[in-house]
Design a protein around this motif. Structure first.
Motif, PDB file in Angstrom:
ATOM      1  N   VAL A  19       0.844  -1.202   0.000  1.00  0.00           N
ATOM      2  CA  VAL A  19       0.000   0.000   0.000  1.00  0.00           C
ATOM      3  C   VAL A  19       0.878   1.252   0.000  1.00  0.00           C
ATOM      4  O   VAL A  19       0.632   2.207  -0.744  1.00  0.00           O
ATOM      5  CB  VAL A  19      -0.970  -0.007   1.204  1.00  0.00           C
ATOM      6  N   ALA A  20       1.931   1.260   0.815  1.00  0.00           N
ATOM      7  CA  ALA A  20       2.847   2.404   0.877  1.00  0.00           C
ATOM      8  C   ALA A  20       3.524   2.631  -0.468  1.00  0.00           C
ATOM      9  O   ALA A  20       3.654   3.763  -0.936  1.00  0.00           O
ATOM     10  CB  ALA A  20       3.887   2.198   1.976  1.00  0.00           C
ATOM     11  N   TYR A  23       1.028   4.071  -2.915  1.00  0.00           N
ATOM     12  CA  TYR A  23       0.801   5.474  -2.587  1.00  0.00           C
ATOM     13  C   TYR A  23       1.972   6.330  -3.061  1.00  0.00           C
ATOM     14  O   TYR A  23       1.779   7.393  -3.656  1.00  0.00           O
ATOM     15  CB  TYR A  23       0.582   5.637  -1.078  1.00  0.00           C
ATOM     16  N   ALA A  24       3.199   5.880  -2.832  1.00  0.00           N
ATOM     17  CA  ALA A  24       4.393   6.613  -3.264  1.00  0.00           C
ATOM     18  C   ALA A  24       4.441   6.716  -4.779  1.00  0.00           C
ATOM     19  O   ALA A  24       4.767   7.768  -5.330  1.00  0.00           O
ATOM     20  CB  ALA A  24       5.657   5.944  -2.730  1.00  0.00           C
ATOM     21  N   GLU A  26       1.881   6.636  -6.813  1.00  0.00           N
ATOM     22  CA  GLU A  26       0.817   7.554  -7.224  1.00  0.00           C
ATOM     23  C   GLU A  26       1.223   9.001  -6.950  1.00  0.00           C
ATOM     24  O   GLU A  26       1.008   9.880  -7.782  1.00  0.00           O
ATOM     25  CB  GLU A  26      -0.469   7.218  -6.474  1.00  0.00           C
ATOM     26  N   ALA A  27       1.844   9.263  -5.794  1.00  0.00           N
ATOM     27  CA  ALA A  27       2.291  10.614  -5.463  1.00  0.00           C
ATOM     28  C   ALA A  27       3.371  11.070  -6.436  1.00  0.00           C
ATOM     29  O   ALA A  27       3.373  12.211  -6.892  1.00  0.00           O
ATOM     30  CB  ALA A  27       2.805  10.664  -4.022  1.00  0.00           C
ATOM     31  N   SER A  30       1.757  11.803  -9.716  1.00  0.00           N
ATOM     32  CA  SER A  30       0.999  13.050  -9.601  1.00  0.00           C
ATOM     33  C   SER A  30       1.939  14.261  -9.645  1.00  0.00           C
ATOM     34  O   SER A  30       1.647  15.250 -10.309  1.00  0.00           O
ATOM     35  CB  SER A  30       0.201  13.042  -8.298  1.00  0.00           C
TER      36      SER A  30
END
Length: 181
Positions: A19-20, A23-24, A26-27, A30
């Motif tokens: 999950v981390a 998220y990283a 995706e960030a 982005s």
């Protein structure tokens, strides 16, 4: 009990890592997309009389004035120049833009990328023109080599090439102005 608990904790830890990482990723994606969305590339050299070859120039008050051009209000401009400073110079140089209005002016300098005595390289500044800007002046500003403060010294020499003022927030490779071809 111990083995089952350890297996469950390892599974939770692995899932948390997954999950981390997601998220990283995706960030990061982005942030990369935001950088691309904010990128403006002009390409056209707005300065006339520039050269791919080093040429020796002499400073006036506070540096070497490259030239001035009509400004588009609220547009972003990038000025870049290749500078070679003599070893015995008492000053360093950095890119500088001044936007003039009918009654005043606003200055932007890049003191982080100064070319020091005995060195050579690019110095660049990017700034947004005020809403009432009428023209822009490009300058290679002089700074005291030790204190870093503005220095008013006339008659110094340095070598410059590949000066380019363009619309946008990304410096591109030097090209002559269309008027110079």
């Amino acid at each position: 009990y111990y083995t089952a608990r350890t297996t469950a904790l390892n599974a939770i830890s692995t899932k948390a890592d997954d999950v981390a990482k997601a998220y990283a990723d995706e960030a990061s994606a982005s942030a990369a997309q935001a950088a691309l969305d904010n990128l403006e590339i002009g390409g056209r050299n707005l300065l006339t009389g520039t050269s791919k070859e080093l040429k020796q120039v002499t400073t006036n008050n506070y540096g070497y004035n490259v030239g001035r051009v009509v400004a588009e209000p609220n547009a972003t401009y990038t000025y870049r120049a290749y500078v070679k400073v003599p070893t015995d110079s008492t000053v360093s140089y950095g890119a500088y833009l001044t936007f003039f209005t009918k009654t005043s002016y606003k200055q932007f300098g890049n003191q982080d990328v100064k070319i020091m005595p005995g060195a050579e390289g690019y110095t660049t500044i990017t700034a947004k023109a005020p809403a009432n800007a009428t023209y822009i002046r490009c300058n290679l500003r002089q700074y005291d080599k030790d204190s870093g403060k503005d220095k008013d010294t006339k008659g110094l020499t340095l070598q410059v090439k590949e000066q380019k003022l363009e619309k946008g927030n990304k410096a591109t490779d030097w090209t002559p102005a269309p008027e110079d071809v």
